[in-house]
Design a protein around this motif. Sequence first.
Motif, short mmCIF file in Angstrom:
data_model
loop_
_atom_site.label_atom_id
_atom_site.label_comp_id
_atom_site.label_asym_id
_atom_site.label_seq_id
_atom_site.Cartn_x
_atom_site.Cartn_y
_atom_site.Cartn_z
N TRP A 180 0.84 -1.20 0.00
CA TRP A 180 0.00 0.00 0.00
C TRP A 180 0.87 1.24 0.00
CZ3 TRP A 180 0.86 3.20 4.12
CH2 TRP A 180 1.40 2.64 5.27
N GLN A 230 -3.35 3.90 -2.26
CA GLN A 230 -3.29 2.93 -3.36
C GLN A 230 -2.96 1.57 -2.79
OE1 GLN A 230 -0.26 4.48 -5.92
NE2 GLN A 230 -1.61 6.01 -6.83
N TRP A 231 -3.67 0.57 -3.29
CA TRP A 231 -3.42 -0.81 -2.90
C TRP A 231 -2.98 -1.61 -4.12
CZ3 TRP A 231 -8.03 -2.94 0.48
CH2 TRP A 231 -8.01 -2.31 1.72
N SER A 232 -2.08 -2.56 -3.89
CA SER A 232 -1.72 -3.50 -4.95
C SER A 232 -2.83 -4.53 -5.10
CB SER A 232 -0.40 -4.20 -4.61
OG SER A 232 -0.60 -5.09 -3.52
N GLU A 233 -2.79 -5.27 -6.21
CA GLU A 233 -3.76 -6.35 -6.40
C GLU A 233 -3.67 -7.36 -5.27
OE1 GLU A 233 -6.31 -6.69 -8.47
OE2 GLU A 233 -5.80 -4.73 -9.29
N TYR A 279 -5.82 -6.20 -2.35
CA TYR A 279 -7.25 -6.42 -2.58
C TYR A 279 -7.59 -7.89 -2.38
CZ TYR A 279 -8.12 -1.72 -4.36
OH TYR A 279 -8.26 -0.36 -4.47
N ASP A 287 -13.21 -6.37 -4.00
CA ASP A 287 -13.06 -6.07 -5.42
C ASP A 287 -12.66 -4.61 -5.58
OD1 ASP A 287 -13.26 -5.79 -8.16
OD2 ASP A 287 -15.38 -6.30 -8.26
N ARG A 288 -11.64 -4.38 -6.37
CA ARG A 288 -11.15 -3.01 -6.63
C ARG A 288 -12.28 -2.12 -7.15
NH1 ARG A 288 -6.22 -0.53 -8.28
NH2 ARG A 288 -5.09 -2.47 -8.02
N ALA A 294 -10.31 2.07 -1.57
CA ALA A 294 -9.28 1.97 -0.53
C ALA A 294 -9.13 3.32 0.17
CB ALA A 294 -7.95 1.54 -1.14
#
Length: 170
Positions: A64, A74-77, A80, A86-87, A92
């Motif tokens: 993050w 921001q989050w990485s996949e 999530y 689900d993005r 976030a």
Amino acid sequence: IIVLLLAVILPSICGMAWWRYRSLVALNSELAQNIAVRRKSEHELRISEEQLLEAQEIARIGRWELDLKTGPLQWSEGLYSLFEVDRATFAASYDGFLEFVHPEDREAVDQAYRDSIRDRTPYTIEHRFLMPDGRIKWVNEIGRTEYDAAGVSIRSIGIVQDITERKAVE
């Protein structure tokens, strides 16, 4: 006049046309090379992103980044996936993150983060997530904050790793 046209002017015009043609051929060749290099770079980037995603899945880890000047998180996949959200439907945010933290751990997690900013030190904390279906996930969170030349905090970054299996063995 016709001799002058054939002897001087026509070769000059043809020479300019030939020079322009050669210039266009050279530019076309250079453009084709640039496109090939860009395509190769894009392909390598896609492979690298796929490998990073695979590594995050295997390690059950996510990254993050919080911009402390403008606010977006921001989050990485991988994150999530860890949060099982689900993005497209989950925005976030720091508050959204804290909602996942087990109520008994929430204050300690928030305090660890705030202390790290105040003290300008990285932090590590193990805590629990309370999932919407009632399951508990144990995670290890590591973070740090970066500062500008004036000493103002500008960006926090960190990782969260699922350690539920390790905790079950302990």
